[in-house]
Design an enzyme around this catalytic site. Structure first.
Site, short mmCIF file in Angstrom:
data_model
loop_
_atom_site.label_atom_id
_atom_site.label_comp_id
_atom_site.label_asym_id
_atom_site.label_seq_id
_atom_site.Cartn_x
_atom_site.Cartn_y
_atom_site.Cartn_z
N HIS A 25 0.83 -1.21 0.00
CA HIS A 25 0.00 0.00 0.00
C HIS A 25 0.86 1.26 0.00
O HIS A 25 0.46 2.30 0.51
CB HIS A 25 -1.00 -0.03 1.17
CG HIS A 25 -2.03 -1.11 0.97
ND1 HIS A 25 -3.17 -0.91 0.23
CD2 HIS A 25 -2.05 -2.40 1.38
CE1 HIS A 25 -3.87 -2.05 0.21
NE2 HIS A 25 -3.21 -2.97 0.89
N THR A 26 2.04 1.13 -0.56
CA THR A 26 2.93 2.27 -0.74
C THR A 26 2.95 2.72 -2.20
O THR A 26 3.21 3.88 -2.48
CB THR A 26 4.37 1.90 -0.34
OG1 THR A 26 4.66 0.62 -0.92
CG2 THR A 26 4.52 1.80 1.16
N ALA A 112 -5.64 -14.49 -4.78
CA ALA A 112 -4.84 -14.91 -3.63
C ALA A 112 -3.76 -13.89 -3.29
O ALA A 112 -2.88 -14.16 -2.48
CB ALA A 112 -4.20 -16.27 -3.92
N GLY A 113 -3.82 -12.72 -3.90
CA GLY A 113 -2.85 -11.68 -3.56
C GLY A 113 -1.50 -11.89 -4.24
O GLY A 113 -0.51 -11.29 -3.85
N SER A 115 -1.15 -11.46 -7.52
CA SER A 115 -1.16 -10.65 -8.71
C SER A 115 -1.53 -11.41 -9.98
O SER A 115 -0.93 -11.24 -11.04
CB SER A 115 0.21 -9.99 -8.83
OG SER A 115 0.26 -9.12 -9.87
N SER A 116 -2.57 -12.24 -9.84
CA SER A 116 -3.07 -12.94 -11.02
C SER A 116 -3.59 -11.93 -12.04
O SER A 116 -3.49 -12.16 -13.25
CB SER A 116 -4.17 -13.93 -10.63
OG SER A 116 -5.19 -13.29 -9.91
N GLU A 149 -6.59 -1.59 -15.54
CA GLU A 149 -7.22 -2.02 -14.28
C GLU A 149 -7.90 -0.84 -13.57
O GLU A 149 -8.99 -0.97 -13.03
CB GLU A 149 -6.16 -2.67 -13.38
CG GLU A 149 -6.80 -3.33 -12.18
CD GLU A 149 -5.99 -4.51 -11.63
OE1 GLU A 149 -5.07 -5.00 -12.32
OE2 GLU A 149 -6.29 -4.93 -10.51
N ASP A 161 2.39 -4.30 -9.28
CA ASP A 161 2.19 -5.64 -9.83
C ASP A 161 2.56 -5.69 -11.31
O ASP A 161 3.24 -6.61 -11.77
CB ASP A 161 0.72 -6.07 -9.66
CG ASP A 161 0.30 -6.08 -8.21
OD1 ASP A 161 1.17 -5.94 -7.33
OD2 ASP A 161 -0.90 -6.22 -7.94
N TYR A 210 -10.06 -1.87 -0.82
CA TYR A 210 -8.82 -1.38 -1.41
C TYR A 210 -8.98 0.07 -1.88
O TYR A 210 -8.19 0.96 -1.52
CB TYR A 210 -8.41 -2.28 -2.57
CG TYR A 210 -7.09 -1.88 -3.20
CD1 TYR A 210 -5.90 -2.43 -2.76
CD2 TYR A 210 -7.04 -0.94 -4.23
CE1 TYR A 210 -4.69 -2.06 -3.32
CE2 TYR A 210 -5.84 -0.56 -4.79
CZ TYR A 210 -4.66 -1.12 -4.34
OH TYR A 210 -3.47 -0.74 -4.90
C1 GLA Z 1 -2.52 -4.84 -4.92
C2 GLA Z 1 -2.37 -3.73 -5.95
C3 GLA Z 1 -0.97 -3.12 -5.89
C4 GLA Z 1 -0.57 -2.73 -4.47
C5 GLA Z 1 -0.86 -3.87 -3.51
C6 GLA Z 1 -0.63 -3.47 -2.08
O1 GLA Z 1 -1.69 -5.92 -5.25
O2 GLA Z 1 -2.61 -4.22 -7.24
O3 GLA Z 1 -0.90 -2.01 -6.75
O4 GLA Z 1 -1.22 -1.55 -4.07
O5 GLA Z 1 -2.18 -4.37 -3.62
O6 GLA Z 1 0.70 -3.16 -1.87
#
Ligand code: GLA
Length: 377
Positions: A25-26, A112-113, A115-116, A149, A161, A210
């Site tokens: 989240h940076t 699942a976090g 980055s699919s 996106e 991502d 988000y």
């Molecule tokens: C998701 C978003 C990214 C980033 C992360 C958190 O993966 O796609 O851009 O903000 O969350 O770090």
């Protein structure tokens, strides 16, 4: 399955998922992140079509998506939006695309976090550009996929991502400056394993939390910039300035900012540690990052916290934290190679005991970024 008219042999392109060692989240605050592309990827085989249409089918889903080039596609609310969004944004950038049929396969777990979404966007973009004979700079490619996106799918994600999917390097983490898009490559020490534990709680970034965090950051910047005129993003704020101006923020906004400002500092410190091959120095920064994401930014969940607790209390684990957007998904643990077997057993058993759910664990290698596959049919 529908087989549309094909006029050319297949070409194949792939783009990887990613883990993030620290710096969550940076990115949308202009800050720093330390991700690595991983050896799980989405691949797209593409054949040109003679007509001005793009169609796509995906191994995991039964529907076929099809839309004409040059007309804004309708939103479907599913994976097809990533394909349509990328095509639409590329055209919006003035590129003339050739029609094609895409077939999508992926071993990046969905939601699942890992980055699919970016893996799909980047692989689709490379495929469409490939058959259209268009070369593009990788940073520009990442930015256009992010825009797809943001503007088409409706998730206001940052650049981490897509940039990682485009620019990953085998056995390396990437220190990203998400404002300048500068990248410093740092080798992952040979004695550690990157263990990804999937809580099996699906996150859906489109569902609100988000974008809400991002809006909170934007509001905080507006409030702080009245007193700190040079501040355009939270990247520009130091901890001392934040504390001095805390009365201009609500208690919640202050905690959100404290996470972002602290996380940027931790990420730079983590990159320095990695640069010295100092994994013992990296670990506590990861642990502190999780605490901050959980308590200040409030994007963790009970299941992720359990996985992190189990990992952090296991001998041979340097550090562990949630990775990516949060609200479910995965944790990343940096584990000494000598402890990797006992780690997996302890986490599997502990998680099943406490949640009744079997987690999945993937031992990942840092991998190269998106590419055209040589062995197309
Ligand atoms: C998701 C978003 C990214 C980033 C992360 C958190 O993966 O796609 O851009 O903000 O969350 O770090």
């Amino acid at each position: 399955m529908l087989s549309p008219p094909e006029t050319s042999p297949f070409r194949a392109f792939s783009a990887p998922g990613r883990i993030n060692l620290i710096g969550d989240h940076t990115d949308y605050n202009g800050g720093f992140a330390l991700p690595a592309a991983i050896d799980m990827a989405t691949s797209v085989t593409i054949a040109a079509r003679a007509d001005r249409r793009i169609s796509a089918s995906a191994e995991k889903f039964s529907e076929v998506v099809e839309f004409p080039i040059g007309v804004e596609p309708l939103r479907r609310g599913d994976w097809g939006d990533y394909v349509a969004g990328v095509a639409w944004i590329l055209q919006g950038a003035g590129l003339v695309l050739q029609g094609g049929h895409l077939r999508i396969e992926s071993d990046v777990p969905l939601g699942a976090g890992l980055s699919s979404s970016a893996a799909l966007e980047v692989a689709v973009a490379l495929a469409l550009l490939g058959i259209s004979g268009i070369e593009m700079d990788r940073r520009k490619l990442a930015s256009l996929c992010q825009r797809a996106e943001n503007d088409f799918v409706g998730v206001r994600c940052g650049i981490m991502d897509q940039l990682t999917a485009c620019m990953g390097r085998q056995d390396h983490a990437l220190l990203l400056d998400c404002r300048s898009l500068e990248i410093k490559y740092l080798p992952i020490p040979a004695q550690v394993r990157l263990a990804v534990c999937n809580s099996m709680v699906k996150h859906n970034l489109a569902s609100g939390g988000y974008n809400q965090r991002r809006a909170e950051c934007d509001e905080a910047v507006a409030a702080l910039s009245r007193f700190l005129p040079n501040v355009t993003q939270l990247r520009d704020v130091s901890m001392e300035e934040l504390e001095r101006n805390s009365s201009s923020l609500s208690a919640t906004a202050f905690r959100r900012c404290r996470h972002v400002v602290g996380e940027n500092q931790r990420t730079l410190a983590a990159a320095e540690a990695l640069g010295r091959n100092d994994v013992a120095g990296l670990g506590p920064l990861m642990n502190e990052s999780h605490r901050s994401l959980r308590d200040d930014y409030e994007v963790s969940c009970a299941e992720l916290d359990i996985l992190v607790e189990l990992a952090q209390s296991h001998a041979g684990v340097y550090g562990s934290r949630m990775t990516g957007g949060g609200f479910g998904g995965c944790t990343i643990s940096v584990v000494d190679e000598s402890a990797i077997e006992s780690f997996q057993q302890a986490v599997r058993e502990g998680y099943a005991r406490r949640t009744g759910v079997m987690c999945e664990i993937y031992i990942c290698q840092a991998a190269a970024g998106a590419r055209e596959e040589v062995s197309a049919q």
